[in-house]
Design an enzyme around this catalytic site. Sequence first.
Site, PDB file in Angstrom:
ATOM      1  N   THR A  35       0.857  -1.185   0.000  1.00  0.00           N
ATOM      2  CA  THR A  35       0.000   0.000   0.000  1.00  0.00           C
ATOM      3  C   THR A  35       0.892   1.233   0.000  1.00  0.00           C
ATOM      4  OG1 THR A  35      -1.625  -1.210   1.303  1.00  0.00           O
ATOM      5  CG2 THR A  35      -1.897   1.184   1.186  1.00  0.00           C
ATOM      6  N   TYR A  36       0.808   1.998  -1.063  1.00  0.00           N
ATOM      7  CA  TYR A  36       1.595   3.235  -1.179  1.00  0.00           C
ATOM      8  C   TYR A  36       0.787   4.402  -0.644  1.00  0.00           C
ATOM      9  CZ  TYR A  36       5.092   0.778  -3.861  1.00  0.00           C
ATOM     10  OH  TYR A  36       6.084  -0.079  -4.230  1.00  0.00           O
ATOM     11  N   TYR A  37       1.477   5.270   0.085  1.00  0.00           N
ATOM     12  CA  TYR A  37       0.781   6.364   0.760  1.00  0.00           C
ATOM     13  C   TYR A  37       1.097   7.720   0.158  1.00  0.00           C
ATOM     14  CZ  TYR A  37      -1.027   3.344   4.349  1.00  0.00           C
ATOM     15  OH  TYR A  37      -1.738   2.380   4.997  1.00  0.00           O
ATOM     16  N   ALA A 105      -2.721   5.615  -1.500  1.00  0.00           N
ATOM     17  CA  ALA A 105      -2.812   6.192  -2.842  1.00  0.00           C
ATOM     18  C   ALA A 105      -2.951   5.114  -3.895  1.00  0.00           C
ATOM     19  CB  ALA A 105      -1.578   7.030  -3.125  1.00  0.00           C
ATOM     20  N   ALA A 106      -2.272   3.991  -3.697  1.00  0.00           N
ATOM     21  CA  ALA A 106      -2.291   2.922  -4.692  1.00  0.00           C
ATOM     22  C   ALA A 106      -1.878   1.621  -4.025  1.00  0.00           C
ATOM     23  CB  ALA A 106      -1.342   3.248  -5.833  1.00  0.00           C
TER      24      ALA A 106
END
Lengths: 178, 178
Positions: A35-37, A105-106
């Site tokens: 999980t990208y922040y 974010a993604a």
Amino acid sequence: MYEVELKVRAQHEPVRERLAELDADPKGMVEQIDTYYDHPVRDFAETDESFRIRRETDEDEETARVTYKGPLVEEASKTREEWETGVDDGETMAEILDELGFSPAATVEKIRERFEWKGYTVTLDNVVGLGEYVEVETESEAIEPAREGAIELLQELGLDPEEQIRTSYLGLLLAEDD
Amino acid sequence: MYEVELKVRAQHEPVRERLAELDADPKGMVEQIDTYYDHPVRDFAETDESFRIRRETDEDEETARVTYKGPLVEEASKTREEWETGVDDGETMAEILDELGFSPAATVEKIRERFEWKGYTVTLDNVVGLGEYVEVETESEAIEPAREGAIELLQELGLDPEEQIRTSYLGLLLAEDD
């Protein structure tokens, strides 16, 4: 110490056969969910940074770690500053980040299978939404011979080093969204 | 589940003698170093939040964890939302926070000695820059009997519940700076 990495898009089945013929050492299969922040105020796309939680599951356990990658410090070798540490509970870490104003974010989700062969790691990634990729990777004090060796190994696996992809999975997924 | 906590300023030696007379169970001594962080853009003093890394060392190992505490959700019981998870490497976590724009704001350093007695934890804290404190703590479904029990135990230890301090060590240290 340099890290040399070559990644190409490739169907796994013929590569797996070649790895068996080479007698490469299978290192097992894991599921990784990254999980990208987004930062509360900084635009990571602009600053060329990333920050993520990786949750990894193998047969019997789930682990989590946080990773920060800084902007490129050297263009040629694609070197970045990288900080990573394990966390006991990925869900709790996600809650803390949420409270601190970071927002997911993604997500990059993949099945990753690893093999070892003469000091190289061969990684077969099946990435949700992107498909199958093969990466050849090694660490070395001498960057050129390591790169040459990685290129030769890719060829041994029936793959074309000219097709190298330098974009991260996150970058590829975000490009698909455009 | 409620957490009931009573803290007073008190010399440790007579309390330690009373704990021995009560046959309280000694749980060992640790050093705790808490680094509290400023948020990149939020003023935690104003929002009544806190975020820290705690590094804890006992005889043979060092551990670290990150803790976020939200603002008071209920004034009377001093209830806060709290999220905490262990991290493998406190120094790496500190580097990541630095890269993300968090800066160390204050450090609370103490020697903490714990005793257990009939469902209560008695904590003797020797806080750098503040001195010696004793805390009586328990968890219970019923807040009032638990609080009564904690008051009685404080009295058993020769301490005055009227002298209860509600300010955190961080708050006490920051007040000293003013």
